[in-house]
Scaffold this motif. Structure first.
Motif, PDB file in Angstrom:
ATOM      1  N   ASP A  10      12.125  -9.935  24.319  1.00 16.65           N
ATOM      2  CA  ASP A  10      11.082  -9.207  25.055  1.00 16.65           C
ATOM      3  C   ASP A  10      10.261 -10.160  25.913  1.00 16.65           C
ATOM      4  O   ASP A  10       9.973  -9.880  27.083  1.00 16.65           O
ATOM      5  N   LYS A  11       9.876 -11.287  25.332  1.00 18.72           N
ATOM      6  CA  LYS A  11       9.034 -12.246  26.032  1.00 18.72           C
ATOM      7  C   LYS A  11       9.751 -12.893  27.209  1.00 18.72           C
ATOM      8  O   LYS A  11       9.176 -13.072  28.296  1.00 18.72           O
ATOM      9  N   GLU A  39      22.913 -14.643  29.918  1.00 21.84           N
ATOM     10  CA  GLU A  39      21.947 -15.677  29.544  1.00 21.84           C
ATOM     11  C   GLU A  39      21.352 -15.408  28.157  1.00 21.84           C
ATOM     12  O   GLU A  39      21.123 -16.332  27.362  1.00 21.84           O
ATOM     13  N   ALA A  40      21.112 -14.120  27.861  1.00 29.13           N
ATOM     14  CA  ALA A  40      20.500 -13.766  26.585  1.00 29.13           C
ATOM     15  C   ALA A  40      21.476 -13.833  25.417  1.00 29.13           C
ATOM     16  O   ALA A  40      21.104 -14.182  24.293  1.00 29.13           O
ATOM     17  N   VAL A  54      22.523  -8.353  20.577  1.00 30.70           N
ATOM     18  CA  VAL A  54      21.679  -8.840  21.668  1.00 30.70           C
ATOM     19  C   VAL A  54      22.038  -8.129  22.977  1.00 30.70           C
ATOM     20  O   VAL A  54      21.157  -7.701  23.745  1.00 30.70           O
ATOM     21  N   LYS A  55      23.305  -8.001  23.244  1.00 25.36           N
ATOM     22  CA  LYS A  55      23.745  -7.320  24.472  1.00 25.36           C
ATOM     23  C   LYS A  55      23.250  -5.871  24.485  1.00 25.36           C
ATOM     24  O   LYS A  55      22.790  -5.363  25.514  1.00 25.36           O
ATOM     25  N   GLU A  56      23.343  -5.212  23.338  1.00 28.87           N
ATOM     26  CA  GLU A  56      22.904  -3.828  23.242  1.00 28.87           C
ATOM     27  C   GLU A  56      21.386  -3.731  23.390  1.00 28.87           C
ATOM     28  O   GLU A  56      20.872  -2.786  24.003  1.00 28.87           O
ATOM     29  N   TYR A  57      20.666  -4.718  22.863  1.00 28.24           N
ATOM     30  CA  TYR A  57      19.202  -4.702  22.950  1.00 28.24           C
ATOM     31  C   TYR A  57      18.745  -4.890  24.401  1.00 28.24           C
ATOM     32  O   TYR A  57      17.809  -4.224  24.858  1.00 28.24           O
ATOM     33  N   VAL A  58      19.397  -5.783  25.120  1.00 28.31           N
ATOM     34  CA  VAL A  58      19.059  -5.982  26.540  1.00 28.31           C
ATOM     35  C   VAL A  58      19.341  -4.709  27.340  1.00 28.31           C
ATOM     36  O   VAL A  58      18.571  -4.333  28.238  1.00 28.31           O
TER      37      VAL A  58
END
Length: 457
Positions: A10-11, A39-40, A54-58
């Protein structure tokens, strides 16, 4: 995935995702988004579970950003306002050899629409569970993988293409001329060359433009627009001319097609349990505003039907006495085959006596129609025909002036001068021009060749 990772994402990426809305182009925006995802997620390559989470969260962050920006700032993914329509470009007669064509582009959605005119034999025969019938208007919609930057097999028409084609076809049906006014079979093919939302509605616009370009006598255009909705239960925003992203992350895909006077077709897909009447009314009102804008752009390109293409078949439709259908067809189809062969035409006969004649050009069509009428109508005294000598006798020659119909040229009417033998003037197989000067009490036709010549002084 831990709370610590979520807070870090988020940050680090919230501001970067917000900046995606400053990018206008679909491809550029997708590339920038993919860079953020890479990148994430790359630091977690060794942990497959966290990597995928992580991919799903982005993705969820981007979805929430899209919805929040629309609801709070009234700004859309590509920077437009809620009711703004993307730029429209129209190129008529893109394909000069076909009967009608147009290149219709709205934003990053583009369709090449080609129209072909045919005769009654080109109608599509539908053999359904309940009945058999024919279609004289068809619209086929093709959505190849390359139009969205993908590779894939181009084979049979899929379910989506069939559904979009039916929607576009139904949208255009109300403006079609009657078969009596325009006895052609019409096939419209929409090839989507680029897609970023609302390609079926682009096909409606392109189909209407292609019909006018081909000379189909429609009185006005039909335009289509796709409306979207984003709601959080309390606040809502209705979007005009939605993008693929707004369709994917939004709550509604509402397609509306029609003329300046009313709606010809609608299709509504919802991702929420129901739609309040207030929102539906707002969507219809906003769709009407957008549709009128699109219609104005279409009328700037083509406002009335062109002349029929020189490459289109020439067709004439008329009715004959049902009792004459058998005479026109002839034994074993002899008469109709003879006319079609000699006049280089196609003849279609309906049970009610409607005859449709199609030929490559006007001269061939007129020749064919005259031959059909010569068989089915009682010839009038004074009419002139092109015929062929079928038999010679001592007292005259029989001339076939239409398939299956003959008359006599008496020896005294072969020439103004005295004729000793019929064979001195005509032989079997000769093509001659004759004039009908008498129908006797028994209905026999008496022709003359000499009446078409100047009488010697």
């Amino acid at each position: 995935m831990s709370d610590e990772i979520e807070k870090s994402l988020d940050k680090t990426y919230s501001s970067k995702i917000d900046k995606l809305f400053d990018i206008e182009g679909k491809k550029e925006r997708e590339n920038a988004y993919n860079d953020i995802v890479k990148e994430a997620s790359d630091p977690h390559l060794e942990d497959e579970k966290i990597y995928s989470e992580v991919k799903e969260y982005v993705k969820t962050m981007f979805k929430n950003a899209v919805r929040k920006t629309v609801l709070e700032k009234k700004v859309r993914v590509d920077g437009r306002g809620l009711d703004d329509i993307r730029a429209i470009s129209i190129v008529p007669s893109l394909l000069p050899r076909v009967h009608g064509s147009v290149l219709f582009t709205r934003g990053e959605t583009q369709s090449i629409v080609a129209l072909t005119l045919g005769n009654a034999r080109d109608e599509q025969i539908i053999d359904s569970m309940t009945s058999d019938y024919k279609k004289s208007f068809m619209l086929h919609y093709n959505f190849p993988p390359y139009c969205v930057g993908e590779t894939g097999r181009i084979g049979f028409t899929n379910r989506r293409e069939i559904g979009h084609g039916h929607l576009a076809e139904r949208s255009l049906k109300p403006i079609l001329p009657s078969s009596e006014e325009f006895p052609y079979t019409i096939r419209v093919v929409s090839e989507i060359t680029e897609s970023n939302g609302s390609s079926s509605m682009a096909s409606v616009c392109g189909g209407s433009l292609a019909m006018m370009n081909a000379g189909v006598p429609i009185k006005e255009h039909v335009a289509g627009i796709a409306m979207g909705l984003i709601t959080d239960g309390e606040n809502h925003a209705v979007l005009s001319d939605i993008l693929g992203t707004e369709d994917f992350y939004g709550d509604m895909d509402f397609k509306v097609a029609g003329t300046k006077d009313g709606i010809s077709a609608i299709q509504l897909d919802l991702k929420v349990p129901g739609l309040p009447m207030e929102i539906l009314s707002m969507a219809l009102e906003q769709a009407n505003k957008g549709r009128l804008h699109i219609l104005d752009e279409m009328n700037k390109a083509i406002s009335s039907p062109n002349a029929l293409s020189q490459y289109a078949p020439q067709i004439e439709s008329f009715k004959i006495d049902k009792e004459k259908i058998g005479a026109l067809i002839g034994p074993g189809g002899k008469n109709i085959k003879a006319i079609q062969e000699s006049a280089e035409c196609v003849i279609n006969i309906e049970d009610d006596g409607t005859v449709s004649v199609s030929a490559a050009d006007r001269k061939a069509l007129d020749n064919a129609v005259n031959q059909v009428k010569a068989v089915t109508e009682d010839p009038k005294v004074g009419s002139v025909f092109d015929g062929k000598v079928t038999k010679t006798l001592d007292f005259g020659a029989f001339v076939e002036f239409a398939p299956g119909r003959e008359g006599l040229v008496h020896i005294s009417h072969l020439d103004w001068k005295r004729v000793e033998k019929v064979r001195d003037v005509v032989s079997v197989g000769d093509k001659v021009k004759v004039k009908l000067f008498e129908i006797d009490k028994q209905g026999r036709l008496n022709f003359s060749m000499k009446l078409l010549k100047d009488k010697p002084k």
